[in-house]
Design a protein around this motif. Structure first.
Motif, PDB file in Angstrom:
ATOM      1  N   LEU A  39      72.506 -23.505 -91.203  1.00  0.00           N
ATOM      2  CA  LEU A  39      71.262 -23.391 -90.445  1.00  0.00           C
ATOM      3  C   LEU A  39      70.963 -21.926 -90.138  1.00  0.00           C
ATOM      4  CD1 LEU A  39      71.711 -26.325 -87.866  1.00  0.00           C
ATOM      5  CD2 LEU A  39      70.228 -26.297 -89.881  1.00  0.00           C
ATOM      6  N   GLN A  40      69.737 -21.505 -90.453  1.00  0.00           N
ATOM      7  CA  GLN A  40      69.341 -20.128 -90.168  1.00  0.00           C
ATOM      8  C   GLN A  40      68.740 -19.970 -88.774  1.00  0.00           C
ATOM      9  OE1 GLN A  40      67.425 -20.406 -94.266  1.00  0.00           O
ATOM     10  NE2 GLN A  40      67.415 -18.200 -93.930  1.00  0.00           N
ATOM     11  N   TYR A  41      68.107 -21.044 -88.271  1.00  0.00           N
ATOM     12  CA  TYR A  41      67.518 -21.016 -86.929  1.00  0.00           C
ATOM     13  C   TYR A  41      67.838 -22.325 -86.214  1.00  0.00           C
ATOM     14  CZ  TYR A  41      64.628 -17.222 -88.818  1.00  0.00           C
ATOM     15  OH  TYR A  41      64.195 -16.068 -89.414  1.00  0.00           O
ATOM     16  N   VAL A  42      68.086 -22.206 -84.917  1.00  0.00           N
ATOM     17  CA  VAL A  42      68.176 -23.377 -84.036  1.00  0.00           C
ATOM     18  C   VAL A  42      67.232 -23.127 -82.869  1.00  0.00           C
ATOM     19  CG1 VAL A  42      69.631 -24.719 -82.473  1.00  0.00           C
ATOM     20  CG2 VAL A  42      70.547 -23.965 -84.665  1.00  0.00           C
ATOM     21  N   LEU A  43      66.189 -23.936 -82.751  1.00  0.00           N
ATOM     22  CA  LEU A  43      65.179 -23.777 -81.705  1.00  0.00           C
ATOM     23  C   LEU A  43      65.199 -24.995 -80.793  1.00  0.00           C
ATOM     24  CD1 LEU A  43      62.198 -22.598 -83.948  1.00  0.00           C
ATOM     25  CD2 LEU A  43      63.850 -21.165 -82.741  1.00  0.00           C
TER      26      LEU A  43
ATOM     27  N   TYR B  25      57.489 -20.016 -76.119  1.00  0.00           N
ATOM     28  CA  TYR B  25      58.853 -20.077 -75.595  1.00  0.00           C
ATOM     29  C   TYR B  25      59.793 -19.063 -76.249  1.00  0.00           C
ATOM     30  CZ  TYR B  25      57.601 -24.266 -73.024  1.00  0.00           C
ATOM     31  OH  TYR B  25      57.023 -25.141 -72.137  1.00  0.00           O
ATOM     32  N   TYR B  26      59.453 -18.614 -77.443  1.00  0.00           N
ATOM     33  CA  TYR B  26      60.310 -17.661 -78.151  1.00  0.00           C
ATOM     34  C   TYR B  26      59.452 -16.487 -78.615  1.00  0.00           C
ATOM     35  CZ  TYR B  26      63.560 -21.577 -78.170  1.00  0.00           C
ATOM     36  OH  TYR B  26      64.376 -22.605 -77.779  1.00  0.00           O
ATOM     37  N   SER B  27      59.051 -15.683 -77.663  1.00  0.00           N
ATOM     38  CA  SER B  27      58.135 -14.572 -77.957  1.00  0.00           C
ATOM     39  C   SER B  27      58.783 -13.514 -78.847  1.00  0.00           C
ATOM     40  CB  SER B  27      57.664 -13.918 -76.654  1.00  0.00           C
ATOM     41  OG  SER B  27      58.774 -13.472 -75.895  1.00  0.00           O
ATOM     42  N   ASP B  28      60.113 -13.491 -78.919  1.00  0.00           N
ATOM     43  CA  ASP B  28      60.790 -12.475 -79.735  1.00  0.00           C
ATOM     44  C   ASP B  28      60.790 -12.845 -81.213  1.00  0.00           C
ATOM     45  OD1 ASP B  28      62.358 -14.627 -79.000  1.00  0.00           O
ATOM     46  OD2 ASP B  28      64.243 -13.560 -79.257  1.00  0.00           O
ATOM     47  N   ILE B  29      60.372 -14.080 -81.551  1.00  0.00           N
ATOM     48  CA  ILE B  29      60.265 -14.459 -82.954  1.00  0.00           C
ATOM     49  C   ILE B  29      58.920 -13.978 -83.474  1.00  0.00           C
ATOM     50  CG2 ILE B  29      60.184 -16.378 -84.603  1.00  0.00           C
ATOM     51  CD1 ILE B  29      61.974 -17.956 -82.803  1.00  0.00           C
ATOM     52  N   LYS B  30      58.942 -12.950 -84.312  1.00  0.00           N
ATOM     53  CA  LYS B  30      57.701 -12.322 -84.759  1.00  0.00           C
ATOM     54  C   LYS B  30      57.174 -12.954 -86.039  1.00  0.00           C
ATOM     55  CE  LYS B  30      57.922  -9.366 -81.370  1.00  0.00           C
ATOM     56  NZ  LYS B  30      57.004  -9.485 -80.221  1.00  0.00           N
TER      57      LYS B  30
ATOM     58  N   PHE C 148      52.925 -23.406 -83.909  1.00  0.00           N
ATOM     59  CA  PHE C 148      53.447 -22.038 -83.824  1.00  0.00           C
ATOM     60  C   PHE C 148      53.100 -21.395 -82.479  1.00  0.00           C
ATOM     61  CE2 PHE C 148      53.917 -20.895 -88.625  1.00  0.00           C
ATOM     62  CZ  PHE C 148      55.062 -21.684 -88.662  1.00  0.00           C
ATOM     63  N   ASP C 149      51.973 -21.781 -81.867  1.00  0.00           N
ATOM     64  CA  ASP C 149      51.641 -21.284 -80.526  1.00  0.00           C
ATOM     65  C   ASP C 149      52.731 -21.695 -79.527  1.00  0.00           C
ATOM     66  OD1 ASP C 149      49.290 -20.101 -81.340  1.00  0.00           O
ATOM     67  OD2 ASP C 149      48.041 -21.838 -80.820  1.00  0.00           O
ATOM     68  N   VAL C 150      53.161 -22.938 -79.651  1.00  0.00           N
ATOM     69  CA  VAL C 150      54.184 -23.457 -78.741  1.00  0.00           C
ATOM     70  C   VAL C 150      55.497 -22.700 -78.929  1.00  0.00           C
ATOM     71  CG1 VAL C 150      55.589 -25.476 -78.148  1.00  0.00           C
ATOM     72  CG2 VAL C 150      53.138 -25.746 -78.593  1.00  0.00           C
ATOM     73  N   ILE C 151      55.891 -22.511 -80.185  1.00  0.00           N
ATOM     74  CA  ILE C 151      57.144 -21.794 -80.450  1.00  0.00           C
ATOM     75  C   ILE C 151      57.050 -20.357 -79.965  1.00  0.00           C
ATOM     76  CG2 ILE C 151      58.668 -20.946 -82.267  1.00  0.00           C
ATOM     77  CD1 ILE C 151      58.056 -23.459 -83.847  1.00  0.00           C
ATOM     78  N   GLU C 152      55.925 -19.704 -80.205  1.00  0.00           N
ATOM     79  CA  GLU C 152      55.749 -18.321 -79.741  1.00  0.00           C
ATOM     80  C   GLU C 152      55.751 -18.235 -78.217  1.00  0.00           C
ATOM     81  OE1 GLU C 152      52.206 -16.743 -81.568  1.00  0.00           O
ATOM     82  OE2 GLU C 152      53.438 -15.463 -82.855  1.00  0.00           O
TER      83      GLU C 152
END
Length: 433
Positions: A21-25, A54-59, A48-52
Motif C-alpha cells: 500500500l502506498q497510501y492509507v487514508l 482533512y489532508y491538506s498536505d497531500i498536494k 477530492f475536496d473531502v480528502i484535501e
C-alpha cells in the motif's frame, strides 16, 4: 475497533505489514457527519475536496487516480453517520471532481464509482453496517473479544503493581457472570478500573464483588461514552438530559416485556412499541447488538449484549417506576396472599418473589437479585443519584420489612432456591456475609 485501526496503521507506517500500500487514508464517518452539518444547507463537495479538507498536505491528488497506485481508505465509526443513506435513488457520480452532498458521495464511494482504485475498510457496529447492501461487501469480519488467556494478559499488563493485578484477576473470577462478561475488552477495562479503585480500601477483596453496582457503573460509563462519541460532549460538560433518562427507562420497559415473554430476542416492531428508534437502541445505546444468524430468515433480529444486561435493565425499569412514579408494575399478576402494601418496597419485592417462585425455569432469579440490589441506598442513592434520579430524591423507605420478607422466604424456600434468595438479600444489604 479503534485499536484495530491504530494497530493496522502503525504496522503499515513502520513497514511491518501491507507494504504494497502506498497510501492509507482515514475518512471517519464521524468526521463526515460533522462535515455534513457544518453549514446549512449542507455544502456540496467532491471526493477530492473531502480528502484535501482533512489532508491538506497531500498536494498531488492525481496520484490516487493512476492505475498502479495502491491505497486504502479506512472509513470507521459507520454508526456515527446519523442520516439515512439512500442506496437505491442516489445519483451516480463517475469522477472524483463532481461536487455533491456528503451522503451522495458516501454511497458512490461504497458503490465503487468514486475513488475507484481504493480498497475500502469499513468499521462499525453490526446493526449499523448491516444496512449496507451485500453486493458492496466482499469480506465481513467480526471482533469476538478476549479469550480467558487474553483477559489475564490484559489485566497483567494493565498494572505495574503485580500484586494488584493478581488480586483483581482472582477477585472478579469469583463471580461467573463477570468472568463471562469480561470477554468484551470494554468490560475488561471496567473490571480493571473499578476494582483497582476498590482495592485501595483496607480489607477489600475478602468477599466476592456485588453485581448490581458493577452493572450500574457499566450503564453510566456506556451512557457517558454515548454523549461524548455521538453528541460531542466534553468530559467536563457531561450531563444527562431527559433524553437519556427516557431512553434507558424505555429500554428497560422493553427488556421487562422480553423477560415476561421469556425471550432474549427483539425486532424493530418491539422497539417502536416502546416509542423508540431502532438506531438509538441497537447502535447508540451501547447496550444491544444485532444477532447473526437471524432467528427468522430475512428478518433482522436484535438482543441485549448479554442476557444478564437484559435482566438488569428489566429490574431497573421496575425499580424506577416504583421509586420515581410510585407504581408497582408487578402487582397485577401476584398470586401470593398480599401481606404488604403494593406501593411499599416490601410489596414490590413480594410481587417479584411471586414471579420468581412460580417460574420453574428460574428466569426471574437474576431479575429479583438486581431489583433487591437497586433498593439498596448504596445503589440508588449513591450511584444513580444525579443520573437517573434527582439529587434531592430521598432513599427508599421500609427496607427493614424487605429484609424480614427475604429472610422468611429463605427459611421456607426449597434447597434449590435458597442460595439464590440469600444472594438477593446480600445484594440489597450490599453485604458479604
Amino acid at each position: 475497533m479503534s485499536v484495530s485501526v491504530a494497530k493496522f496503521s502503525l504496522d503499515w507506517a513502520e513497514l511491518r505489514a501491507n507494504r504494497d500500500l502506498q497510501y492509507v487514508l482515514k475518512l471517519s464517518f464521524r468526521s463526515l457527519w460533522f462535515l455534513q452539518c457544518r453549514t446549512s444547507p449542507p455544502e456540496k463537495m467532491s471526493a477530492f475536496d473531502v480528502i484535501e479538507y482533512y489532508y491538506s498536505d497531500i498536494k498531488d491528488l492525481t496520484l490516487l487516480e493512476e492505475a498502479n497506485t495502491k491505497f486504502l481508505i479506512i472509513m470507521d465509526s459507520f454508526d456515527c453517520y446519523q442520516a439515512p443513506l439512500d442506496w437505491e435513488n442516489v445519483p451516480v457520480i463517475n469522477d472524483n471532481y463532481t461536487k455533491a452532498h456528503i451522503d451522495v458521495l458516501i454511497v458512490n464511494i461504497l458503490r465503487g464509482n468514486v475513488l475507484r482504485g481504493a480498497r475500502l475498510w469499513i468499521l462499525g457496529r453490526r446493526a449499523a453496517v448491516s444496512q449496507i447492501p451485500s453486493q458492496f461487501i466482499d469480506v465481513s469480519t467480526e471482533l469476538q473479544g478476549f479469550s480467558n488467556e487474553m483477559k489475564d494478559e490484559y489485566l497483567t499488563k494493565r498494572f505495574s503493581n503485580t500484586e494488584l493485578a493478581e488480586n483483581i484477576k482472582s477477585h472478579y473470577k469469583r463471580v461467573p457472570m463477570l468472568h463471562i462478561l469480561a470477554r468484551h475488552p470494554f468490560v475488561c477495562w471496567i473490571v480493571a478500573t473499578m476494582f483497582s479503585r476498590s482495592f485501595c480500601y483496607e480489607g477489600y477483596g475478602r468477599y466476592p464483588p456485588r453485581l448490581t453496582p458493577f452493572l450500574i457503573h457499566f450503564l453510566i460509563i456506556q451512557t457517558n461514552r454515548r454523549l461524548k462519541f455521538y453528541y460531542n460532549q466534553k468530559d467536563n460538560e457531561l450531563k444527562w438530559s431527559d433524553r437519556e433518562k427516557k431512553l434507558l427507562t424505555k429500554m428497560g420497559k422493553m427488556a421487562f416485556m422480553m423477560l415476561e415473554r421469556n425471550t432474549s430476542v427483539f425486532f424493530e416492531a418491539h422497539v417502536k412499541e416502546v416509542d423508540l428508534e431502532l438506531k438509538e437502541v441497537v447502535v447508540w445505546s451501547g447496550l444491544c447488538t444485532e444477532l447473526c444468524p437471524t432467528v427468522i430468515p430475512g428478518k433482522r433480529t436484535f438482543g441485549f449484549s448479554h442476557f444478564t444486561i437484559q435482566e438488569f435493565m428489566a429490574a431497573l425499569y421496575v425499580f424506577l417506576m416504583f421509586y420515581l412514579e410510585s407504581k408497582n408494575v408487578l402487582e397485577s399478576t401476584s398470586s401470593f396472599t398480599l401481606r404488604y402494601n403494593n406501593k411499599s418496597a416490601a410489596g414490590l419485592v413480594q410481587c417479584a418473589l411471586a414471579r420468581t417462585c412460580n417460574s420453574s425455569s428460574g428466569r426471574y432469579d437474576m431479575f429479583l437479585r438486581y431489583l433487591c440490589g437497586l433498593l439498596s441506598p448504596a445503589c440508588h442513592y449513591n450511584l444513580l443519584r444525579g443520573f437517573l434520579c434527582r439529587h434531592n430524591t430521598p432513599k427508599v423507605a421500609g427496607l427493614d420489612e424487605v429484609e424480614r420478607l427475604l429472610e422468611q422466604a429463605i427459611e421456607n424456600a426449597p434447597s434449590s432456591s435458597c442460595q439464590s434468595l440469600k444472594e438477593c438479600l446480600r445484594e440489597m444489604l450490599q453485604s458479604d456475609e
